[in-house]
Design an enzyme around this catalytic site. Sequence first.
Site, PDB file in Angstrom:
ATOM      1  N   GLY A 228      -9.185   1.234   4.430  1.00 38.09           N
ATOM      2  CA  GLY A 228      -8.030   1.733   4.956  1.00 38.09           C
ATOM      3  C   GLY A 228      -8.256   2.095   6.619  1.00 38.09           C
ATOM      4  O   GLY A 228      -9.010   1.549   7.160  1.00 38.09           O
ATOM      5  N   ALA A 296      -9.371  11.277   6.129  1.00 31.60           N
ATOM      6  CA  ALA A 296      -9.172  11.426   4.786  1.00 31.60           C
ATOM      7  C   ALA A 296      -7.953  12.091   4.425  1.00 31.60           C
ATOM      8  O   ALA A 296      -7.419  13.074   5.016  1.00 31.60           O
ATOM      9  CB  ALA A 296     -10.324  12.326   4.300  1.00 31.60           C
ATOM     10  N   ASN A 354      10.174  13.684   4.840  1.00 31.60           N
ATOM     11  CA  ASN A 354      10.354  12.389   4.213  1.00 31.60           C
ATOM     12  C   ASN A 354      10.758  12.940   2.708  1.00 31.60           C
ATOM     13  O   ASN A 354       9.897  13.651   2.289  1.00 31.60           O
ATOM     14  CB  ASN A 354       9.229  11.759   4.217  1.00 31.60           C
ATOM     15  CG  ASN A 354       9.500  10.346   4.048  1.00 31.60           C
ATOM     16  OD1 ASN A 354      10.689   9.710   4.102  1.00 31.60           O
ATOM     17  ND2 ASN A 354       8.710   9.239   3.779  1.00 31.60           N
ATOM     18  N   TYR A 360       3.116  16.443   1.459  1.00 32.32           N
ATOM     19  CA  TYR A 360       2.438  15.512   2.414  1.00 32.32           C
ATOM     20  C   TYR A 360       3.071  15.968   3.846  1.00 32.32           C
ATOM     21  O   TYR A 360       2.456  16.205   4.726  1.00 32.32           O
ATOM     22  CB  TYR A 360       2.759  14.192   2.169  1.00 32.32           C
ATOM     23  CG  TYR A 360       2.129  13.079   2.955  1.00 32.32           C
ATOM     24  CD1 TYR A 360       0.759  12.876   2.748  1.00 32.32           C
ATOM     25  CD2 TYR A 360       2.777  12.366   3.916  1.00 32.32           C
ATOM     26  CE1 TYR A 360       0.168  12.152   3.657  1.00 32.32           C
ATOM     27  CE2 TYR A 360       2.163  11.482   4.755  1.00 32.32           C
ATOM     28  CZ  TYR A 360       0.821  11.245   4.527  1.00 32.32           C
ATOM     29  OH  TYR A 360       0.300  10.387   5.240  1.00 32.32           O
TER      30      TYR A 360
HETATM   31  P1  NAD Z   1      -6.327   5.228   1.847  1.00 33.63           P
HETATM   32  O1  NAD Z   1      -5.632   5.672   0.679  1.00 33.63           O
HETATM   33  O2  NAD Z   1      -6.404   3.808   2.095  1.00 33.63           O
HETATM   34  O3  NAD Z   1      -7.666   5.750   2.330  1.00 33.63           O
HETATM   35  C1  NAD Z   1      -8.105   7.025   2.363  1.00 33.63           C
HETATM   36  C2  NAD Z   1      -9.535   7.507   2.258  1.00 33.63           C
HETATM   37  O4  NAD Z   1      -9.656   9.024   2.001  1.00 33.63           O
HETATM   38  C3  NAD Z   1     -10.108   6.813   0.898  1.00 33.63           C
HETATM   39  O5  NAD Z   1     -10.982   5.868   1.338  1.00 33.63           O
HETATM   40  C4  NAD Z   1     -10.403   7.786   0.024  1.00 33.63           C
HETATM   41  O6  NAD Z   1     -11.512   7.549  -1.067  1.00 33.63           O
HETATM   42  C5  NAD Z   1     -10.742   9.192   1.135  1.00 33.63           C
HETATM   43  N1  NAD Z   1     -10.431  10.448   0.652  1.00 33.63           N
HETATM   44  C6  NAD Z   1      -9.488  10.903  -0.270  1.00 33.63           C
HETATM   45  N2  NAD Z   1      -9.746  12.085  -0.461  1.00 33.63           N
HETATM   46  C7  NAD Z   1     -10.782  12.479   0.061  1.00 33.63           C
HETATM   47  C8  NAD Z   1     -11.646  13.618  -0.168  1.00 33.63           C
HETATM   48  N3  NAD Z   1     -11.288  14.568  -0.829  1.00 33.63           N
HETATM   49  N4  NAD Z   1     -12.850  13.482   0.342  1.00 33.63           N
HETATM   50  C9  NAD Z   1     -13.110  12.444   1.341  1.00 33.63           C
HETATM   51  N5  NAD Z   1     -12.586  11.190   1.362  1.00 33.63           N
HETATM   52  C10 NAD Z   1     -11.469  11.264   0.741  1.00 33.63           C
HETATM   53  O7  NAD Z   1      -5.190   5.785   3.105  1.00 33.63           O
HETATM   54  P2  NAD Z   1      -5.130   5.397   4.600  1.00 33.63           P
HETATM   55  O8  NAD Z   1      -3.481   4.652   4.354  1.00 33.63           O
HETATM   56  O9  NAD Z   1      -6.187   4.578   5.105  1.00 33.63           O
HETATM   57  O10 NAD Z   1      -4.795   6.691   5.268  1.00 33.63           O
HETATM   58  C11 NAD Z   1      -5.626   7.147   6.198  1.00 33.63           C
HETATM   59  C12 NAD Z   1      -4.960   8.499   6.851  1.00 33.63           C
HETATM   60  O11 NAD Z   1      -4.100   8.063   7.655  1.00 33.63           O
HETATM   61  C13 NAD Z   1      -4.460   9.311   5.722  1.00 33.63           C
HETATM   62  O12 NAD Z   1      -4.512  10.792   6.364  1.00 33.63           O
HETATM   63  C14 NAD Z   1      -3.152   9.314   5.697  1.00 33.63           C
HETATM   64  O13 NAD Z   1      -2.287  10.373   5.221  1.00 33.63           O
HETATM   65  C15 NAD Z   1      -2.797   8.746   7.084  1.00 33.63           C
HETATM   66  N6  NAD Z   1      -1.506   8.142   7.216  1.00 33.63           N
HETATM   67  C16 NAD Z   1      -1.267   6.911   6.820  1.00 33.63           C
HETATM   68  C17 NAD Z   1      -0.142   6.172   6.882  1.00 33.63           C
HETATM   69  C18 NAD Z   1      -0.098   4.699   6.608  1.00 33.63           C
HETATM   70  O14 NAD Z   1       0.882   3.923   6.594  1.00 33.63           O
HETATM   71  N7  NAD Z   1      -1.070   4.254   5.619  1.00 33.63           N
HETATM   72  C19 NAD Z   1       0.799   6.740   7.492  1.00 33.63           C
HETATM   73  C20 NAD Z   1       0.780   7.990   8.092  1.00 33.63           C
HETATM   74  C21 NAD Z   1      -0.570   8.574   7.816  1.00 33.63           C
END
Ligand code: NAD
Length: 455
Positions: A228, A296, A354, A360
């Site tokens: 991601g 993360a 949201n 969250y």
């Molecule tokens: P994703 O779920 O694809 O990836 C998250 C990664 O974090 C995964 O590899 C997971 O294994 C790792 N992770 C989770 N818990 C963990 C822990 N306890 N210790 C270590 N690693 C851990 O998510 P993403 O969409 O790539 O999101 C990344 C960040 O961006 C997050 O903080 C998310 O809240 C934020 N975010 C994402 C979006 C979106 O639209 N995708 C929007 C706003 C914010």
Amino acid sequence: MADRYLSFTATAPGRFLTARLGLPQPAALSRWTAERPSLDGRLLHLTAGGPSGLDLAPVLARTGLPTATEAAGTTTGSTGGSATGSTAGSTGPAAVVLDATGVRDVDALAEVHAALHPVVRSVAASGRVVVLGAPLDARDHHQAAVQQALEGFVRSLGKEIGRGRTVNLVRLTDASAAESTLRFLLSPRSAYVSGQVIGVAAEGPDGPVDWDLPLTGRTALVTGAARGIGEAVAETLARYGAHVVVLDVPQAAEDARRVAARLGGSALTLDITAADAGERIAAELPDGLDVLIHNAGITRDRRLVNMPAERWSSVLDVNLASVLRTTDALLAKGALRAGGRIVATASIAGLAGNAGQTNYGASKAGVAGLVRSLAPRALAEHGVTVNAVAPGFIETRMTAAVPLFIREAGRRMNSLAQGGLPVDVAETTAWLAHPASGAVNGQVVRVCGQSLLGA
Ligand code: NAD
């Protein structure tokens, strides 16, 4: 999950049909590639409110874009630039920088309209409008009023300009302290950043910079980097020259190792919620680190009435408590070297709220609070800056799991009428992690295509 609507509107019949039906018309955004690293066209430098005292011309010249400076109705080529033509030239500018730092009253504000009204239509697709403002003057409510007015102006223009073009406001007092910020906003790297107000201090702890490989010799740790957004951040920081440590949970160890191997970095298998996570990172990196990216994050959505305590606490623990714990531990141990950068990941859900995301939203608003409070102290005591990115709808596995209609709404409800890509968040993170970004501190920058959610 591919955005089929975006692909459809890129075709002639798709464009025709969606225009007839009055549906959104997302433009394909030009993003950074090695072959096309900068905007394609000239930069127009305008001034409103009289001379500002900013030494902007040399900084703009170093963006590499041919620059034309317009003053009192004339257009001239500026330092280092090979600009020809004027605002009425046959091809419009790829970027416009309007220096409005000297605007101190409502009459001078009219010059903002006068400067941009004739040129906005001609700005190229995927072009940039950057307005420069001054910090609000607490002793002059007229200056504060019109400088604040620039925010409403920029956000409104961002919503109407279309064609993949972005509009942002930078508040600054020194042009060279803002060079990394201007280079970022005036490049394809900021394709999904629009409607933002970014404050840049007069100076930061910046050393000499290699603009091509700014992170050479630096170590960056990215949490949740096995996939991601985190994977894209790791990839971008490695492209900028950093040695990247890819941290993720034991269940994702294989992916983490694969990403690390591809980037010439190293993998660290660790659940970031472990009470001793900071100590274990410090032990793993005895020479310290320069860049710490708290990426993360997890979601466990339910309306509050249906949310068991476990869903609440797991989200708060991963997204906020572990960020606080590891930051405190690493700063206390002196593990972040002077000139270091911390970038945390917030979310527009934390800024706007949201439904179904009280846990969250709380965790991500908490990240913004952490950044604003810690930033001045971390800089004063450790020489480290602390900022956050707040992504909007980004195309990842997290958003692919969102139900279809909510997903479609998330994609379209922003000024660019499409979702962002992980690389958009990664490039914004890399700008904040840049050695020349020391004057950018305590900022929460949205990467959301100017989502309609929140300010
Ligand atoms: P994703 O779920 O694809 O990836 C998250 C990664 O974090 C995964 O590899 C997971 O294994 C790792 N992770 C989770 N818990 C963990 C822990 N306890 N210790 C270590 N690693 C851990 O998510 P993403 O969409 O790539 O999101 C990344 C960040 O961006 C997050 O903080 C998310 O809240 C934020 N975010 C994402 C979006 C979106 O639209 N995708 C929007 C706003 C914010």
